[in-house]
Each structure stands twice: as structure tokens, then as C-alpha cells.
Design an enzyme around this catalytic site. Sequence first.
Site, PDB file in Angstrom:
ATOM      1  N   GLU A   3       0.830  -1.209   0.000  1.00 45.86           N
ATOM      2  CA  GLU A   3       0.000   0.000   0.000  1.00 45.86           C
ATOM      3  C   GLU A   3       0.865   1.260   0.000  1.00 45.86           C
ATOM      4  OE1 GLU A   3      -3.010   0.315  -0.677  1.00 45.86           O
ATOM      5  OE2 GLU A   3      -3.654  -1.761  -0.550  1.00 45.86           O
ATOM      6  N   ASP A  19      -9.087   4.949  -2.108  1.00 47.71           N
ATOM      7  CA  ASP A  19      -7.910   5.395  -2.867  1.00 47.71           C
ATOM      8  C   ASP A  19      -8.407   6.073  -4.147  1.00 47.71           C
ATOM      9  OD1 ASP A  19      -8.665   3.390  -4.581  1.00 47.71           O
ATOM     10  OD2 ASP A  19      -6.699   2.422  -4.679  1.00 47.71           O
ATOM     11  N   TYR A  68      -5.731   6.551   4.799  1.00 50.31           N
ATOM     12  CA  TYR A  68      -5.963   5.550   3.761  1.00 50.31           C
ATOM     13  C   TYR A  68      -5.237   4.240   4.076  1.00 50.31           C
ATOM     14  CZ  TYR A  68      -5.307   2.677  -0.207  1.00 50.31           C
ATOM     15  OH  TYR A  68      -5.255   1.560  -0.995  1.00 50.31           O
TER      16      TYR A  68
END
Length: 349
Positions: free
Chosen positions: A39, A140, A122
Amino acid sequence: MKIAKALLAHYDAHARRLPWRMPPGSNEAADPYRVWLSEVMLQQTTVAAVAPYFARFTDRWPTVADLAAAADEDVMAAWAGLGYYARARNLLACARAVARDHGGSFPDTEEGLRALPGVGAYTAAAVAAIAFRRRAVVVDANVERVVARLFAIAAPLPAARPEIRDATDSITPDARAGDFAQAMMDLGATICTPRNPACGICPLRENCAACATADPAAFPVKAAKKARPHRLGHAWWIERADGHVWLVRRPDKGMLGGMRALPSSEWSAPAPPAAPPLPARWSALADPVVHVFTHFSLDLMVHVARVEGDCLPPGEGEWWPLKGLEQAGLPTLFRRAADAAMKETIQDA
Ligand code: SF4
């Protein structure tokens, strides 16, 4: 929950196989370290660009404890080329916090993850949902686009973000929130793409407000772009006759912080003075290296000179062998400056 049901059914049949991902329906949980690493790497970058970096990082540092024990310069060099170098520094700070304060295991809640250095809303939501199977609302850029279209959100970005997050919350299921997040990301990457959404094969077309309009790609609505400022700067290629070049390390704070680089000036507009780090027969390359950062573009003028073997440029730095320059981990801007300098015929001192 019609949307979640249709999307998860589609995901079960068509999920992308990615090295950090468990297949849908797997009983085995995804490794939080791999999910977190992917990520962080994927922010602002594509899956194709990230895959080789992810493979190299996990080969070399298979656990968060291994990464925490790595030398700063090794991690910065391994990150070179992925851009947004503050992420690499945050990556190390986070790995060390997990190793030092959490016994080498990532916290398993969104709140606990959010408290780690460099972990934003996030990433915390994505790791909580995907690795720990918590219900978390993951938004996202792909999810943002899909949801803005599903609800035909008329407010322009970035002001629309709270509305998009609420809308995402309203369709996120209690169970399989991690798969749902990954399914949304896949849909955005493969079907609901920025320019040409393939509504005809989309599992959500019956529930999509934008699909009913003449131009689904008009969502999300974007505010008029401000012109990107332009800056100028100078870099100096100091080559020793025995095939070495002088490299410095940039200050930890600021653009490309902590990375190896050529000595360079401030980057500003108007152009800063070209004050070389030492007296030599300097010649300037005909064309600047043009580089576009997120917030500004840069023309970097490259000056080259060859110096004697006993030369020691001022300040901290190191003579690096030209033959092994790839191992220096220069960020893209300076790698391009180095490529341009090496093509130039340099006059001897
Ligand atoms: S129907 Fe079209 S616009 Fe709507 S989510 Fe699917 S691909 Fe995107």
C-alpha cells in the site's frame, strides 16, 4: 447492499492475482507486512511499476523486523526510482516503530495503525480491512473515481472528498470489507478506468448513476487546474580522471531527502546563481534535464568538469566508481543528469 453483493461476486471470479494479495475466499489471512508495504509503494504509482520493487524488498527484507534492522542508505537506494522519497523514510520509521513498540506485529485496528509514523488514514484503513478483516472505509484514487460515478457526485474534487467517503461508507459491507476494498480497486483499475469506463461489462452498471448519463467519464468532476510552477537549478558532475564521480547525500528534510545525489544548488525561480562547489574548467551541457515533480517542474542545468586524483571537493560526500553508479541508488532526476553528463566529452583540468 446490492452493490457490495454484485461487486464481490465479480471479484470472486475475476480478482487480479497480485503478489501481496490472498485469493478471494482464502482462509489464510494476508500478511500485514506485505499489505502495508504494497500500500505504501502503490501510492501515486502503478501495480506494474511496484511489482519488481515489492519482489526485491520482500526478498531482501522478508519481515518487518528485517526491514527495521536495515541501514537507511540501503533502503533509500532500494527505493530509488519509485519516487516520493519521503515515503521510504516513513517506511523505515514505521517498521522500526512496529519492531520496537509492538514486538514486531502490526497493530490490528485502524486506530492503532493510524498512530504509527507515516501511516495516513488511507493506509490504516486498507491494512485494517485487508490484513485484519476489519470493517474499514478504504478510499484510494480508484475507489474515489468509481464511487463518484456510482453516485454521480456533482461537487468537484477535492471538495467532494467527504461526500465520496460517506458514499463509500454507505456501500461498504460489514463482512469482507477487505475484499470489497480490493474489488473496488480492481474495478477502477480494469473496468471503470479514468478515460474509458467499460460500462457494458461492469457488474455495477444497473446501480450506477453516471452510467445513465451521456458521459460517465465526466465524473469525478475536477476543479480547474492551477498552472504548475517552474523552477531552475544547477547540478555539478565532478569526475575524477580514474573513473569516479563525487556524490553527496541530500539533507534528510526536503525534496529527495536522504538520497544520494550530485552536488546541486537550490531550485528556485528566477534561476539561482551557478556557484560551482570548486574551481575547475566547467562546461555546461547544452540542454537542461527537465523533470516534473508533483508540485513544480524543474530545469536542472548540468555542469561538468574533470579534476585531478588528489582533489577533495568541499563538504561531505564520496567518490563513487562510475562503473557501479547504478548501485548508488540515485533518484530519477539525478540518474538522468548523470546519464546526460556521461555522454558529454569532458575537458581535462
Ligand atoms: S457502470 Fe460504468 S461508470 Fe459506472 S461504475 Fe461501472 S464502469 Fe464505472
